[in-house]
Design an enzyme around this catalytic site. Structure first.
Site, PDB file in Angstrom:
ATOM      1  N   ARG A 104       0.845  -1.185   0.000  1.00  0.00           N
ATOM      2  CA  ARG A 104       0.000   0.000   0.000  1.00  0.00           C
ATOM      3  C   ARG A 104       0.878   1.232   0.000  1.00  0.00           C
ATOM      4  O   ARG A 104       1.736   1.376   0.872  1.00  0.00           O
ATOM      5  CB  ARG A 104      -0.822  -0.046   1.299  1.00  0.00           C
ATOM      6  CG  ARG A 104      -2.190   0.484   1.187  1.00  0.00           C
ATOM      7  CD  ARG A 104      -2.955   0.172   2.454  1.00  0.00           C
ATOM      8  NE  ARG A 104      -2.433   0.802   3.637  1.00  0.00           N
ATOM      9  CZ  ARG A 104      -3.186   1.328   4.598  1.00  0.00           C
ATOM     10  NH1 ARG A 104      -4.504   1.294   4.500  1.00  0.00           N
ATOM     11  NH2 ARG A 104      -2.662   1.855   5.662  1.00  0.00           N
ATOM     12  N   THR A 108      -0.783   7.611  -0.957  1.00  0.00           N
ATOM     13  CA  THR A 108      -2.077   7.516  -1.653  1.00  0.00           C
ATOM     14  C   THR A 108      -2.957   6.395  -1.081  1.00  0.00           C
ATOM     15  O   THR A 108      -4.158   6.365  -1.337  1.00  0.00           O
ATOM     16  CB  THR A 108      -1.868   7.215  -3.147  1.00  0.00           C
ATOM     17  OG1 THR A 108      -1.273   5.912  -3.247  1.00  0.00           O
ATOM     18  CG2 THR A 108      -0.943   8.236  -3.804  1.00  0.00           C
ATOM     19  N   ASP A 200       0.774  -1.945  12.421  1.00  0.00           N
ATOM     20  CA  ASP A 200       1.136  -2.488  11.105  1.00  0.00           C
ATOM     21  C   ASP A 200       1.373  -3.988  11.238  1.00  0.00           C
ATOM     22  O   ASP A 200       2.359  -4.427  11.839  1.00  0.00           O
ATOM     23  CB  ASP A 200       2.392  -1.778  10.584  1.00  0.00           C
ATOM     24  CG  ASP A 200       2.695  -2.177   9.153  1.00  0.00           C
ATOM     25  OD1 ASP A 200       2.808  -3.396   8.872  1.00  0.00           O
ATOM     26  OD2 ASP A 200       2.800  -1.283   8.297  1.00  0.00           O
ATOM     27  N   ASP A 203       4.742  -5.460   9.832  1.00  0.00           N
ATOM     28  CA  ASP A 203       5.892  -5.124  10.678  1.00  0.00           C
ATOM     29  C   ASP A 203       5.878  -5.928  11.972  1.00  0.00           C
ATOM     30  O   ASP A 203       6.931  -6.360  12.451  1.00  0.00           O
ATOM     31  CB  ASP A 203       5.900  -3.620  11.009  1.00  0.00           C
ATOM     32  CG  ASP A 203       6.384  -2.787   9.829  1.00  0.00           C
ATOM     33  OD1 ASP A 203       6.978  -3.366   8.899  1.00  0.00           O
ATOM     34  OD2 ASP A 203       6.164  -1.561   9.840  1.00  0.00           O
TER      35      ASP A 203
END
Ligand code: PRP
Ligand code: URA
Length: 209
Positions: A104, A108, A200, A203
């Site tokens: 991703r 944006t 995340d 991560d």
């Protein structure tokens, strides 16, 4: 929402709470994601088609059901979806595994594809797409678009946490796809992260930052 199943089992909810805790380290996080995938998989695979085969028991010969046909493909969305694969393979060790690489864009929030390899014959398999996080829904919609372009037909999507925005987008884009969600969270923030979420997922699974 008839194509959405929220897995309300207490074991799943408990493990998701442990995932959310920022003190949960990489090793425990990975284990929890896998365990949740197994528990969700048990529910998501309850409609796998069966066929009768003949088996000789120590007592007599009987007809008895086994999973039919070309069976299952698990397709993780890289990277974080990888964390769920072994949890499903624990249930169906003979499943084939495809991969879709999407990331991703940080600004944006649009998904970009960098890899795709799917097992043949994809059109004959039940396909379980895995990704722990359904945020804007962009990655899930793009991955399923792609699988359909390659002939995939019987598709399920499994995520640990969904945002209402992403769930709505995925349902609208792919009404034929059955969606399994561990927990439906409140909303996205301005960076398109799920709140309260777990941060995340990639991560936290791989120990990167
Ligand atoms: C995360 C997550 C999903 C995606 C969800 O992946 O694992 O794939 O974001 O967001 P969306 O619903 O708004 O598309 P990311 O792009 O961070 O890549 P990674 O798994 O490699 O960390
Ligand atoms: N991807 C993640 O890993 N976490 C979020 O909250 C949103 C997208």
């Amino acid at each position: 929402m008839e194509n959405v199943t929220i897995i309300e089992h207490p074991l799943v909810q408990h493990k998701i709470s442990m995932l959310r805790d920022k003190r949960t380290g990489t090793n425990e996080f990975r284990t929890l994601i896998e365990e949740i995938a197994t528990l969700m998989g048990y529910e998501a695979l309850r409609d796998l088609p069966l066929e009768e085969v003949e088996v000789e028991t120590p007592i007599e010969t009987c007809m008895t059901p086994v999973i039919a046909g070309k069976k299952l493909a698990v397709v993780p969305i890289l990277r974080a979806g990888l964390g769920m694969v072994n949890g499903i393979l624990a249930l169906v060790p003979t499943a084939k595994v495809g991969h879709i690489g999407l990331y991703r864009d940080e600004k944006t929030h649009q998904p970009h594809e960098y890899f795709c390899k799917l097992p043949d014959p994809i059109e004959q398999r039940t396909i379980v797409v895995t990704d722990p996080m359904l945020a804007t829904g962009g990655s899930a919609v793009a991955a399923i678009d792609f699988i359909k372009q390659h002939g995939g037909k019987h598709i399920k999507f499994m995520c640990v946490i969904a945002a209402p925005e992403g769930l709505e987008r995925l349902r609208k884009a792919h009404p034929d796809v059955q969606i399994y969600v561990g927990h439906l969270d409140r909303q996205l923030n301005e960076k398109a992260y799920i709140c309260p979420g777990l941060g995340d997922a990639g991560d936290r699974i791989f120990g990167t930052k």
